[in-house]
Scaffold this motif. Structure first.
Motif, PDB file in Angstrom:
ATOM      1  N   ASP A 264      -0.032   7.388  -1.878  1.00  0.00           N
ATOM      2  CA  ASP A 264       0.424   8.342  -0.863  1.00  0.00           C
ATOM      3  C   ASP A 264      -0.631   8.547   0.213  1.00  0.00           C
ATOM      4  OD1 ASP A 264       2.819   8.817  -2.188  1.00  0.00           O
ATOM      5  OD2 ASP A 264       1.916  10.392  -3.423  1.00  0.00           O
ATOM      6  N   GLU A 265      -1.831   8.084  -0.028  1.00  0.00           N
ATOM      7  CA  GLU A 265      -2.970   8.387   0.839  1.00  0.00           C
ATOM      8  C   GLU A 265      -3.474   7.126   1.537  1.00  0.00           C
ATOM      9  OE1 GLU A 265      -4.999  10.863   2.816  1.00  0.00           O
ATOM     10  OE2 GLU A 265      -3.868  11.678   1.143  1.00  0.00           O
ATOM     11  N   GLN A 266      -2.641   6.541   2.419  1.00  0.00           N
ATOM     12  CA  GLN A 266      -3.009   5.286   3.067  1.00  0.00           C
ATOM     13  C   GLN A 266      -4.224   5.417   3.986  1.00  0.00           C
ATOM     14  OE1 GLN A 266       0.786   5.732   4.166  1.00  0.00           O
ATOM     15  NE2 GLN A 266       1.090   5.540   1.989  1.00  0.00           N
ATOM     16  N   ARG A 267      -4.451   6.607   4.509  1.00  0.00           N
ATOM     17  CA  ARG A 267      -5.573   6.790   5.446  1.00  0.00           C
ATOM     18  C   ARG A 267      -6.926   6.565   4.778  1.00  0.00           C
ATOM     19  NH1 ARG A 267      -5.641  12.390   6.967  1.00  0.00           N
ATOM     20  NH2 ARG A 267      -4.725  12.639   4.935  1.00  0.00           N
ATOM     21  N   ARG A 268      -6.987   6.718   3.475  1.00  0.00           N
ATOM     22  CA  ARG A 268      -8.276   6.690   2.796  1.00  0.00           C
ATOM     23  C   ARG A 268      -8.457   5.483   1.883  1.00  0.00           C
ATOM     24  NH1 ARG A 268     -10.527  12.424   2.229  1.00  0.00           N
ATOM     25  NH2 ARG A 268      -9.263  13.533   3.735  1.00  0.00           N
ATOM     26  N   VAL A 269      -7.769   4.407   2.146  1.00  0.00           N
ATOM     27  CA  VAL A 269      -7.931   3.221   1.305  1.00  0.00           C
ATOM     28  C   VAL A 269      -8.342   2.023   2.146  1.00  0.00           C
ATOM     29  CG1 VAL A 269      -6.272   4.000  -0.436  1.00  0.00           C
ATOM     30  CG2 VAL A 269      -5.500   2.531   1.404  1.00  0.00           C
ATOM     31  N   ALA A 270      -8.964   1.088   1.474  1.00  0.00           N
ATOM     32  CA  ALA A 270      -9.295  -0.210   2.061  1.00  0.00           C
ATOM     33  C   ALA A 270      -8.584  -1.262   1.213  1.00  0.00           C
ATOM     34  CB  ALA A 270     -10.799  -0.442   2.045  1.00  0.00           C
ATOM     35  N   VAL A 271      -8.235  -2.377   1.848  1.00  0.00           N
ATOM     36  CA  VAL A 271      -7.494  -3.427   1.144  1.00  0.00           C
ATOM     37  C   VAL A 271      -8.171  -4.771   1.381  1.00  0.00           C
ATOM     38  CG1 VAL A 271      -5.279  -4.605   0.936  1.00  0.00           C
ATOM     39  CG2 VAL A 271      -5.328  -2.162   1.442  1.00  0.00           C
ATOM     40  N   ALA A 272      -8.282  -5.532   0.292  1.00  0.00           N
ATOM     41  CA  ALA A 272      -8.744  -6.912   0.388  1.00  0.00           C
ATOM     42  C   ALA A 272      -7.667  -7.803  -0.228  1.00  0.00           C
ATOM     43  CB  ALA A 272     -10.059  -7.104  -0.347  1.00  0.00           C
ATOM     44  N   ARG A 273      -7.408  -8.911   0.412  1.00  0.00           N
ATOM     45  CA  ARG A 273      -6.442  -9.906  -0.086  1.00  0.00           C
ATOM     46  C   ARG A 273      -7.192 -11.208  -0.257  1.00  0.00           C
ATOM     47  NH1 ARG A 273      -3.575 -13.230   3.403  1.00  0.00           N
ATOM     48  NH2 ARG A 273      -2.121 -14.538   2.303  1.00  0.00           N
ATOM     49  N   ASN A 274      -7.232 -11.704  -1.483  1.00  0.00           N
ATOM     50  CA  ASN A 274      -7.960 -12.949  -1.788  1.00  0.00           C
ATOM     51  C   ASN A 274      -9.399 -12.879  -1.285  1.00  0.00           C
ATOM     52  OD1 ASN A 274      -5.590 -13.934  -2.980  1.00  0.00           O
ATOM     53  ND2 ASN A 274      -4.875 -14.704  -1.028  1.00  0.00           N
ATOM     54  N   SER A 275     -10.050 -11.755  -1.570  1.00  0.00           N
ATOM     55  CA  SER A 275     -11.464 -11.498  -1.242  1.00  0.00           C
ATOM     56  C   SER A 275     -11.750 -11.326   0.245  1.00  0.00           C
ATOM     57  CB  SER A 275     -12.372 -12.603  -1.814  1.00  0.00           C
ATOM     58  OG  SER A 275     -12.232 -12.664  -3.214  1.00  0.00           O
TER      59      SER A 275
ATOM     60  N   VAL B  42       0.839  -1.205   0.000  1.00  0.00           N
ATOM     61  CA  VAL B  42       0.000   0.000   0.000  1.00  0.00           C
ATOM     62  C   VAL B  42       0.873   1.254   0.000  1.00  0.00           C
ATOM     63  CG1 VAL B  42      -1.696   1.337   1.327  1.00  0.00           C
ATOM     64  CG2 VAL B  42      -1.993  -1.128   1.056  1.00  0.00           C
ATOM     65  N   ARG B  43       1.894   1.281   0.833  1.00  0.00           N
ATOM     66  CA  ARG B  43       2.773   2.455   0.883  1.00  0.00           C
ATOM     67  C   ARG B  43       3.489   2.679  -0.452  1.00  0.00           C
ATOM     68  NH1 ARG B  43       2.995   0.577   6.100  1.00  0.00           N
ATOM     69  NH2 ARG B  43       4.830  -0.734   5.790  1.00  0.00           N
ATOM     70  N   ALA B  44       3.808   1.605  -1.160  1.00  0.00           N
ATOM     71  CA  ALA B  44       4.478   1.728  -2.451  1.00  0.00           C
ATOM     72  C   ALA B  44       3.525   2.196  -3.552  1.00  0.00           C
ATOM     73  CB  ALA B  44       5.102   0.392  -2.845  1.00  0.00           C
TER      74      ALA B  44
END
Length: 66
Positions: A27-38, A22-24
């Motif tokens: 630049d805006e980590q505060r405003r993202v969501a992440v899913a890994r393999n659903s 995400v950091r790579a």
């Protein structure tokens, strides 16, 4: 290591965590969501969640509009 990010093949460093990815990628980590393999990865677990060969990762950011 080969993974898929937002539907696109990507080569990332072996041993990377979700947090490093995400950091790579944004630049805006505060405003993202992440899913890994659903599965949603809580922000508190980004740095302890290791990526593996073939993982499918979605990095989602809100979009303004109307």
């Amino acid at each position: 290591m080969n993974i898929v990010i937002n539907g696109q093949p990507a080569d990332v460093t072996d041993g990377w965590s979700v947090g490093q990815l995400v950091r790579a990628r944004t630049d805006e980590q505060r405003r993202v969501a992440v899913a890994r393999n659903s599965e949603v990865v809580p922000r508190s677990e980004w740095d302890s969640t290791a990526l593996s060969e073939g993982d499918k990762v979605e990095i989602l950011a809100p979009v303004a509009g109307g």
